[in-house]
Design an enzyme around this catalytic site. Structure first.
Site, short mmCIF file in Angstrom:
data_model
loop_
_atom_site.label_atom_id
_atom_site.label_comp_id
_atom_site.label_asym_id
_atom_site.label_seq_id
_atom_site.Cartn_x
_atom_site.Cartn_y
_atom_site.Cartn_z
N LYS A 168 1.55 -1.20 -0.19
CA LYS A 168 -0.29 -0.31 0.27
C LYS A 168 0.55 1.33 0.21
O LYS A 168 0.84 2.33 -1.07
CB LYS A 168 -1.25 -0.04 1.67
CG LYS A 168 -1.88 -1.15 1.50
CD LYS A 168 -3.17 -1.58 2.03
CE LYS A 168 -4.02 0.36 1.64
NZ LYS A 168 -4.34 -0.20 0.29
N ALA A 211 4.24 1.63 -0.97
CA ALA A 211 4.92 1.53 -1.87
C ALA A 211 3.76 1.61 -3.47
O ALA A 211 3.57 3.09 -4.28
CB ALA A 211 5.03 0.46 -2.24
N ASN A 231 -12.54 2.86 3.50
CA ASN A 231 -13.55 2.22 2.05
C ASN A 231 -14.82 2.53 3.47
O ASN A 231 -14.94 2.93 4.66
CB ASN A 231 -13.00 1.44 1.49
CG ASN A 231 -12.77 0.73 2.27
OD1 ASN A 231 -13.17 0.55 3.44
ND2 ASN A 231 -11.90 -0.41 1.92
N GLY A 263 -18.87 6.48 -5.50
CA GLY A 263 -18.14 7.72 -5.74
C GLY A 263 -17.60 7.76 -4.57
O GLY A 263 -17.16 6.83 -3.83
N ASP A 293 -9.79 -4.41 -13.20
CA ASP A 293 -8.61 -5.07 -11.41
C ASP A 293 -8.96 -3.88 -10.77
O ASP A 293 -8.38 -2.96 -10.84
CB ASP A 293 -7.09 -5.35 -11.99
CG ASP A 293 -5.97 -5.97 -10.96
OD1 ASP A 293 -6.80 -5.56 -9.70
OD2 ASP A 293 -5.08 -5.94 -11.82
N ASP A 329 -5.18 2.54 -3.70
CA ASP A 329 -4.10 3.63 -2.90
C ASP A 329 -3.85 5.08 -4.11
O ASP A 329 -2.63 5.44 -3.70
CB ASP A 329 -3.05 2.47 -3.95
CG ASP A 329 -2.12 1.28 -2.40
OD1 ASP A 329 -4.00 1.86 -1.34
OD2 ASP A 329 -2.87 0.48 -2.03
N ALA A 346 -6.46 4.40 -13.53
CA ALA A 346 -6.21 2.47 -13.04
C ALA A 346 -6.46 0.99 -12.34
O ALA A 346 -6.52 0.25 -13.31
CB ALA A 346 -5.90 2.98 -11.38
#
Length: 305
Positions: free
Chosen positions: A40, A42, A185, A226, A247, A253, A283
């Site tokens: 996390k 990195a 989250n 969101g 993915d 992150d 991402a």
């Protein structure tokens, strides 16, 4: 642009892409294997650096082939690696990941050298921590290490951003009172507050409960719904972008790295959340955590301030 110090984990991710996640005791065949860099801390450091952040990364890896590879990779991303620690007794951390065709994932982590990033190391690196405008940290390193780093930044009047993941135990008393922004989250917010989140009003109640614990600013990420932002008593829902997820590993992150970069450039919390939403939406359309992190030009092509 303000300097960002990221403190956290570094791992080698070993990922199997499968049609669905296996049930306990079940073997799923026909998968595809991929090895990539993760952790996390990195992931967030790389995400911030790719988007133009001025990043110093404090982490511990093994003094082994994987650890040296990570060091070279971070340097190639423009990250300051001068504060990296190398363990001669413990291997670099490893994450074992399953990713299903629908983008869902499950992860098991062997922390390895991440466990050797200590509170004493934070004392030794106090100058590097306090010289940054923002400190971004997570919970894949020892909690005592997180506490010492947060205390150093807080005492120096710096802004601490805590991504409370993974949340395997309650946060220490008083920690949130030293944090400028917390970014759980939905699941983590429920664990921290006891409030189950299904609606925007639930998110508002959970954010208010976190403010009552002493943290002035809260962003709760809500996946495809969101994110919920509470700052100075104003509650805002920042909608997600509609994309086809490939993915979701590292999506949070990417969000946190982008968020802190935007804040370091002087954006408001809501503006930064919108910027981070674009970055994380890009991402998730790619495989891998760090490999999926977008570059600034890609985000700027979509994000309108």
């Amino acid at each position: 642009m303000g300097k960002i110090t990221v403190i956290g984990s570094s791992n080698i991710d070993m990922t199997a892409y499968v049609r669905r996640l296996p049930r306990p005791g079940e073997t799923i065949g026909g998968g595809k294997f991929r090895q990539a860099n993760g952790g996390k801390g990195a992931n967030q450091a790389v995400a911030a650096a790719r988007l133009g952040g001025n990043v110093l990364f404090i982490t511990c890896v093994g003094d082994d082939m994987q650890g040296r590879l990570l060091e070279r990779t971070f340097s190639s991303e423009g990250i300051d690696t001068s504060a990296m620690k190398f363990s001669g007794s413990t291997a670099t951390g490893t994450a074992l990941i399953f990713v299903a065709d629908d983008g869902e994932n499950c992860i098991a982590v062997a922390p390895g050298a991440n466990s050797e990033l200590t509170a004493d190391d934070m004392d030794a690196l106090r100058e590097q921590i306090t010289s940054a405008e923002y400190l971004l940290t997570q919970l894949e390193i020892p909690m005592q290490t997180v506490e010492r780093a947060v205390e150093a930044a807080y005492s120096a009047g710096r802004r601490v951003v805590l991504n409370p993941a993974p949340l395997s135990s309650p946060l220490p008393d008083g920690l949130l009172g030293k944090v400028w922004l917390v970014t759980p989250n939905e699941t983590e917010a429920e664990e921290l507050t006891g409030i189950h989140i299904e609606t925007a009003n639930d998110a508002k109640l959970a954010a208010e409960a976190l403010v009552a614990k002493g943290v002035p600013n809260v962003i709760i990420t809500l996946g495809s719904d969101g994110s919920a932002v509470l700052s100075d008593g104003v509650f805002t829902i920042v909608p997600a972008r509609t994309v086809t997820a490939v993915d979701t590993v590292g999506a949070g992150d990417a969000y946190n790295g982008a968020l802190v970069t935007a804040l370091s450039e002087g954006m408001s919390l809501v503006e930064a959340a919108r910027f981070a939403t674009v970055a994380s939406s890009i991402a998730v359309t790619r495989e891998g955590a760090q490999t999926g992190d977008p570059y600034r030009s890609e985000v700027d092509a979509i994000y309108i301030r």
